[in-house]
Scaffold this active site. Structure first.
Site, PDB file in Angstrom:
ATOM      1  N   ALA A   1      -4.642  -3.314  -2.124  1.00 52.39           N
ATOM      2  CA  ALA A   1      -5.590  -4.354  -1.732  1.00 52.39           C
ATOM      3  C   ALA A   1      -4.846  -5.680  -1.776  1.00 52.39           C
ATOM      4  O   ALA A   1      -3.802  -5.796  -2.425  1.00 52.39           O
ATOM      5  CB  ALA A   1      -6.751  -4.362  -2.708  1.00 52.39           C
TER       6      ALA A   1
ATOM      7  N   GLU B   1      -4.861   5.013  -1.871  1.00 50.47           N
ATOM      8  CA  GLU B   1      -6.249   5.465  -1.613  1.00 50.47           C
ATOM      9  C   GLU B   1      -6.473   5.686  -0.117  1.00 50.47           C
ATOM     10  O   GLU B   1      -7.150   6.627   0.297  1.00 50.47           O
ATOM     11  CB  GLU B   1      -7.237   4.429  -2.157  1.00 50.47           C
ATOM     12  CG  GLU B   1      -7.207   4.372  -3.678  1.00 50.47           C
ATOM     13  CD  GLU B   1      -8.157   3.341  -4.241  1.00 50.47           C
ATOM     14  OE1 GLU B   1      -7.958   2.146  -3.956  1.00 50.47           O
ATOM     15  OE2 GLU B   1      -9.099   3.724  -4.952  1.00 50.47           O
TER      16      GLU B   1
ATOM     17  N   GLU C   1      -3.474   0.049 -10.606  1.00 47.55           N
ATOM     18  CA  GLU C   1      -4.536  -0.950 -10.793  1.00 47.55           C
ATOM     19  C   GLU C   1      -4.730  -1.397 -12.238  1.00 47.55           C
ATOM     20  O   GLU C   1      -5.003  -2.567 -12.498  1.00 47.55           O
ATOM     21  CB  GLU C   1      -5.867  -0.418 -10.244  1.00 47.55           C
ATOM     22  CG  GLU C   1      -5.992  -0.481  -8.725  1.00 47.55           C
ATOM     23  CD  GLU C   1      -5.450   0.748  -8.019  1.00 47.55           C
ATOM     24  OE1 GLU C   1      -4.673   1.505  -8.641  1.00 47.55           O
ATOM     25  OE2 GLU C   1      -5.782   0.954  -6.843  1.00 47.55           O
TER      26      GLU C   1
END
Ligand code: 3H9
Length: 698
Positions: free
Chosen positions: A67, A109, A129
């Site tokens: 992300a 992911e 993460e």
């Protein structure tokens, strides 16, 4: 990310295969524009009967590094990654991820939402993460266990481990490793593969005892990061709850953690680490070649440094003053490797291979072939000067000559050579093969290419590098000294060493200052204090308790007695009446009526002392940025990372509040603890250190 890329997702057709390329430099993070375009692309594919298979890949070096971490400090931006992945999952055509470089976090992911994963041999995958105080937020905790089982998924996710292609293939995270053209292999696979949605697979039934153990192991190494426990819970959910429901829980947990103070602090350190590498005056400077290294001195520091270098594949010549010292050094290094092997962190064979890269001897001509020489001799200016004088005679032209001094004047040391431009401080922290911090001390004459070499070395040996200017103690030790001094004031005022250590450990440090002092040895500080005695301003409040302890031969753990007592067989240090008597006598000698000191006061004083000294360091140009100081304290001195470092903490608390503590501290401590002008200015202006950083060179 940097400037938005005009067209961050490209689609090409190769026959009936659609190739989707994410092109969002520098690391193809899944920024809003990327998600929007992926959603549009995959929505279109579903209705296109001319497409028989889809390949997704990344342009440049990486697949997708996750992300966009910068977006995490903003309100949520649609579409979310789970929305994109949900559409991908409903695609009737098989989707194959072609993974080159890094597939991390949201990047992995994304790959897990595909039907197949083909990796190049140099690829790296992982769900890191938790290192950012969050958990995977787009199905990672649910899809990964369906491939590798619950226990392995816990081990990977809770430690944020990154693994190479070979291990990923052996675990089943990727389906194949392509030796040649990964894109061609993925296209071929897309042409023949069927659908295989991980969300529809069962979680392999594993051994419950192993799952339990994985959870316990994860919590043991969690270092106070709340996300680790949440990650373990989420992975365990995969076997117990239907996919659709579990991903909702995962998402809600991710969103709550994303906004936590802890995650903000860890994000701050992530970007701090990257910003620290931007040093004015070295842009464009090329690092010098680094093929062979030498270390002078094989004491604790020298041995650790040699191991750090050998671990990174560098051949190292360690030289000592005589053969006996060289033999001792060899033993010391062997013991380091033996401990690593005993701890299960390295195989015996790999340790032997690394050990074999290090040569030991007393023949200084061994240094002459080294591109980098790191001096780690006794911390005494005359010895350093003599060492550099001799080094200057022997080292080859262009070699980088580094001193590992922790306090001494690098400019003076450089002046002992005829090539001060080649001299730099490389301040490692003990144990040097373990601690992540490296202070690169920039002398007046240090060449830009020498600094660039310091950074290249840090990258190669996996250290976090921060540039410091020359002063007594550079960044870290100077701040630590101020903090230590104030903790000693509190002890003289009424706290016991164990009160201070308890409060500091409750704040999140692994050890309080007095336990640290016992571990590293009180005699080291004693030498430094004696050295400074002649130049210390008599107006500065001086606490002599540590000197009194040293006079009694209490040098810490190594003598079984220091600030605490270490009885044979006891698991924990115990407070000692003799120490209390020394402390009470010193308080009385200064006419101090001892008072109770609350934990909160100790913690506030510690922060105030660090921030005030740090603000002086910034104003003097010793550190370039407040965020550099946070990196130093978090990586070298045990400041809890989940708090982001002292400067970040001070900003979050409000500088006016911190200034209030600094003024109170000044009333107790007097001369030498004056509020820093920069802190006063920023507090009065309602500003922050972060804004101050932003207003300076990037
Ligand atoms: C996540 O994915 C959560 C999901 O589960 C949730 C989904 C809903 N974002 O490190 P470098 C920048 S969390 C934004 O020097 P390297 C970096 O700041 C994420 N920016 O290069 C720097 O910018 P600048 C999980 C990022 O070659 C530039 O890229 N992923 C991001 O030494 C170069 O970086 C991770 O935790 C990002 N994700 O190392 C991986 N990543 O030049 C984080 C990098 O302006 N990234 N930047 O200073 C890394 O570990 C390393 O950057 C990587 C490259 C190994 C990829």
């Amino acid at each position: 990310m940097n400037d938005p890329v005009p067209d961050p997702v490209r689609i090409e057709r190769v026959g009936s295969i659609a190739v989707v390329t994410i092109d969002n430099p520098p690391v193809n993070a899944l920024s809003q524009a990327v998600r929007r375009e992926l959603l549009a692309a995959f929505s279109g594919f579903a209705a296109d009967a001319t497409i028989s298979g889809i390949v997704i890949t990344g342009a440049g070096r990486d697949f997708v590094a996750g992300a966009d971490i910068r977006e995490m400090d903003m309100p949520l931006l649609d579409p979310s990654l789970p929305d994109v992945l949900a559409v991908m999952e409903t695609c009737p055509q098989p989707i194959v991820a072609a993974i080159r470089g890094n597939a991390l976090g949201g990047g992995l992911e994304l790959a897990l939402a595909c039907d197949r994963r083909i990796a190049s041999s140099g690829a790296t995958v992982g769900l890191p993460e938790v290192k950012l105080g969050i958990i995977p937020g787009a199905g990672g905790t649910q899809r990964l266990p369906r491939l590798v089982g619950t226990a392995r998924a816990i081990a990977l996710i809770a430690a944020g481990r990154r693994i190479g292609a070979a291990e990923a293939a052996s675990l089943g995270v990727v389906d194949a490793v392509a030796e040649g053209d990964v894109l061609a292999a993925a296209r071929a696979e897309a042409g023949r593969a069927g659908k295989r949605r991980l969300s529809q697979l069962p979680v392999p039934s594993g051994d419950p005892a192993q799952v339990e153990k994985a959870g316990t192991d994860a919590m043991r190494s969690a270092r106070g990061v709340a996300a680790v426990a949440r990650a373990v819970e989420m992975v365990r959910l995969a076997a117990a709850t239907p996919f659709a429901e579990a991903v909702q829980t995962e998402r809600a947990t991710f969103l709550a953690l994303r906004d936590s103070a802890e995650a903000k602090a860890l994000r701050h350190l992530f970007f701090a680490e990257r910003n620290a590498q931007k040093v004015p005056g070295i842009a464009g400077a090329k690092a010098r070649p680094l093929a062979r290294a030498a270390v002078i001195g094989a004491g604790t520091m020298g041995s650790g440094i040699a191991v750090a270098l050998a671990d990174a594949g560098l051949p190292v010549a360690v030289v000592e003053r005589d053969a006996a010292a060289a033999t001792l050094g060899r033993q010391r290094v062997r013991e380091i490797y033996d401990r690593i092997v005993a701890g299960g962190r390295l195989s015996g064979g790999a340790a032997d291979e690394r050990f074999a890269r290090i040569g030991f001897g007393d023949d200084w001509s061994e240094i002459s072939g080294a591109d980098l020489v790191i001096e780690a001799v006794f911390e005494e200016m005359d010895i350093k000067l003599a060492t550099f004088h001799r080094l200057d005679e022997i080292a080859k032209p262009g070699a980088v000559l580094a001193t590992n001094t922790s306090y001494l004047d690098v400019d003076k040391i450089a002046a002992a050579t005829r090539r001060p431009q080649d001299v730099v401080g490389l301040h490692f922290f003990s144990p040097a093969n373990v601690m992540r911090l490296l202070e690169i001390v920039r002398g007046r004459a240090t060449g830009p290419d020498v600094l660039a070499t310091g950074f290249a070395l840090a990258r190669r040996i996996g250290k976090v590098a921060v540039v410091a200017g020359v002063c007594d103690g550079f960044i870290g030790n100077r701040i630590y000294s101020a903090y230590r001094r104030h903790m000693e004031y509190l002890v003289e005022d009424g706290a016991w060493p164990e009160d201070v250590d308890r409060a500091i450990e409750a704040y999140g440090f692994a050890m309080g200052p007095f336990a640290v002092s016992d571990l590293s040895g009180l005699d080291i500080g004693w030498v430094t204090r004696k050295r400074r005695h002649a130049t210390r301003d008599p107006r500065e409040r001086y606490v002599a308790i540590a000197d009194r302890l040293c006079e009694k031969g209490r040098f810490g753990r190594k003598t079984g007695r220091g600030w605490y007592l270490y009885p044979e067989g006891a698991r924990k240090p115990v407070p000692d009446p003799e120490v209390r008597a020394v402390i009470e006598a010193e308080s009385a000698r200064h006419g101090i009526t001892r008072r109770a000191v609350a934990d909160d006061e100790i913690q506030r004083r510690a922060l105030a002392a660090m921030v005030n000294e740090a603000a002086k360091i910034l104003a003097e140009g010793i550190a370039q940025r407040a965020s550099d100081i946070d990196l130093v304290l978090a990586n070298g001195y045990g400041f809890p990372s989940v708090r982001g470092g002292p400067m970040f903490t001070a900003d979050a608390r409000g500088l006016a509040d911190v200034l209030g503590d600094v003024e109170a501290m000044y009333r107790f401590a007097g001369f030498g603890s004056e509020p820093a002008a920069l802190l006063v200015d920023l507090a009065r202006a309602g500003s922050t250190f972060s804004k101050w950083d932003a207003g300076r060179v990037k």
